[in-house]
Design a protein around this motif. Structure first.
Motif, PDB file in Angstrom:
ATOM      1  N   LEU A  40      -6.835  -0.078  -1.526  1.00  0.00           N
ATOM      2  CA  LEU A  40      -5.887  -0.586  -0.546  1.00  0.00           C
ATOM      3  C   LEU A  40      -6.099  -2.088  -0.370  1.00  0.00           C
ATOM      4  CD1 LEU A  40      -6.432   2.269   2.058  1.00  0.00           C
ATOM      5  CD2 LEU A  40      -4.477   2.054   0.510  1.00  0.00           C
ATOM      6  N   SER A  94       5.245   3.315   2.153  1.00  0.00           N
ATOM      7  CA  SER A  94       4.510   2.088   1.869  1.00  0.00           C
ATOM      8  C   SER A  94       4.397   1.232   3.117  1.00  0.00           C
ATOM      9  CB  SER A  94       5.190   1.290   0.750  1.00  0.00           C
ATOM     10  OG  SER A  94       6.378   0.688   1.216  1.00  0.00           O
ATOM     11  N   ASN A 113       0.859  -1.182   0.000  1.00  0.00           N
ATOM     12  CA  ASN A 113       0.000   0.000   0.000  1.00  0.00           C
ATOM     13  C   ASN A 113       0.897   1.234   0.000  1.00  0.00           C
ATOM     14  OD1 ASN A 113      -2.696  -1.309   0.357  1.00  0.00           O
ATOM     15  ND2 ASN A 113      -1.756  -2.035   2.256  1.00  0.00           N
ATOM     16  N   PRO A 141       0.471  -5.211   3.275  1.00  0.00           N
ATOM     17  CA  PRO A 141      -0.914  -5.499   3.667  1.00  0.00           C
ATOM     18  C   PRO A 141      -1.040  -6.414   4.876  1.00  0.00           C
ATOM     19  CG  PRO A 141      -0.349  -6.626   1.623  1.00  0.00           C
ATOM     20  CD  PRO A 141       0.769  -5.696   1.913  1.00  0.00           C
TER      21      PRO A 141
END
Length: 399
Positions: free
Chosen positions: A365, A312, A268, A315
């Motif tokens: 996302l 970043s 992300n 996830p």
């Protein structure tokens, strides 16, 4: 057991082979490191590889990783001597090899298609490189027999390549490359022609053989998982340049650029501008002003204030809980928080992938969680949730 090579019988009558340990030692002693010094390759006005400097230590498994057209195969071919360099130096061990033809560099190449001779037997395929090196007949018999025994395919010596499975053909191609005892073995996407199950098995086999022999392996791939599972070092390339050189762990935990974070997949990524940075141990704590989210906190080597950058978070490092409108949602030095809506839930087996959309910006996302853990909560598609993550899990991406 006797093996008929088509010309003479070997087996009980052949010279007694060296032990497996002797073969491994011979290959390990042959292993050499590879160095590139300001290497550039141009095709007319097109620059395929630009000013690359790289050191690959002897006995390491190195993967050149990147998208199609990034220059990784060109680098491999320049090391092997199949492409001339436009400028710079290529060294194998401490020897400059710019002007040496491929046959004189003491390297072997394993091609994507395996390039086995369909009209020759397996024995003759493996023996071919030794013949080209004018190795005496008696020594050829010993070395071919040894390598067939080590890969467990002695019984295939009289067969033709079309009579073997894809996995067996790959092992024969590998044996043909190893039997010449090269200083460096290069592999040009050797697993791409295999189905998924066989690919996983064969990459395990490749890594096992590399460790067993202690050889220097340099492999081209565009599969991130393949590079992670095989290599000691990963060289990520883009547009003919090196973007990041790191171990798989380092690359996974700390991608060094926005390109690397995106190429690794599923990260992300939030784009913004540097607002401030505070020195805190080895890595700075960077405040990144992101439109729609305000300030997000991350760690890395900071850029000047006002510089466009990104951060970043993987996830699997997110925390997800139901949104409560009575509880403020904000990012602080202790962690980042945003509101998102669950748009899809995909159970893939051990892991469930949860797709979300940020309420403030519409950015897509991703959250990953063990399926058993996901099934224990009461969250569902369409629900508003709060995503939170630590600044220590958030990587600053300077470019």
């Amino acid at each position: 057991m006797k093996i008929d090579t088509g010309r003479k019988t070997v087996g009980a009558n052949r010279t007694t082979p060296s032990s497996a340990t002797d073969i491994q030692q011979a290959l390990a002693q042959a292993a050499a490191g590879v160095s590139l010094r300001s290497v550039t390759k141009k095709y007319g006005s097109v620059t395929a590889v630009e000013n690359i400097t790289l050191d690959i230590p002897a006995g390491k498994y190195c993967c050149l990783l990147g998208p199609s057209g990034c220059g990784k195969t060109t680098v491999l071919r320049m090391i092997a001597g199949h492409e001339d360099i436009s400028s710079g130096d290529v060294l194998i061990g401490d020897k400059r090899v710019n002007d040496l033809p491929a046959a004189k560099r003491n390297t072997s190449m394993m091609f994507q298609s395996y390039a086995l001779f369909p009209h020759k037997t397996i024995w003759e395929n493996i023996e071919f490189g030794l013949k080209m090196q004018n190795v005496p007949d008696a020594e050829r018999r010993v070395r071919v027999g040894e390598i067939l025994e080590m890969i467990g395919l002695t019984h295939t010596a009289d067969r033709k390549p079309t009579q073997l499975s894809g996995g067996q053909q790959q092992r024969i191609a590998l044996a043909r490359a190893l039997v010449t005892r090269p200083q460096v073995l290069m592999l040009d996407e050797p697993l791409s022609a295999l189905d998924e199950n066989l690919r996983v098995r064969m990459r395990t086999e490749l890594r096992k053989i590399q460790k067993q022999f202690g050889l220097t392996f340099i492999q081209v791939t565009h599969h991130v998982e393949e590079a992670f599972s095989l290599s000691d070092m990963v060289v990520v390339m883009t547009h003919g340049r090196l973007d990041q050189v790191a171990t798989p762990d380092q690359l996974y935990d700390r991608p060094g650029s926005q390109f690397v974070a995106k190429f690794m997949g599923d990260n992300n990524i939030f784009s913004g501008k540097v607002k401030n940075a505070v020195s805190d141990g080895e890595l700075d704590v960077v405040q990144l002003e992101v439109e729609g989210f305000g300030v997000l906190y991350c760690r890395g080597y900071s850029s000047p204030v006002g510089t466009e950058a990104a951060c970043s978070v993987r996830p699997d490092l997110l925390l997800v809980e139901a949104y409560n409108p009575d509880v403020p949602v904000t990012s602080t030095l202790s962690g980042n928080q945003i509101v998102a809506r669950i748009t899809a839930v995909e159970m893939t087996g051990y892991v469930t992938r949860v797709s979300l959309m940020a309420e403030a910006t519409g950015q897509e996302l991703l959250y990953k969680v063990r399926t058993n853990d996901w099934n224990r909560n009461s969250l569902s598609e369409g629900q508003l949730v709060v995503l939170s993550w630590s600044k220590d899990d958030c990587v600053f991406l300077p470019h």
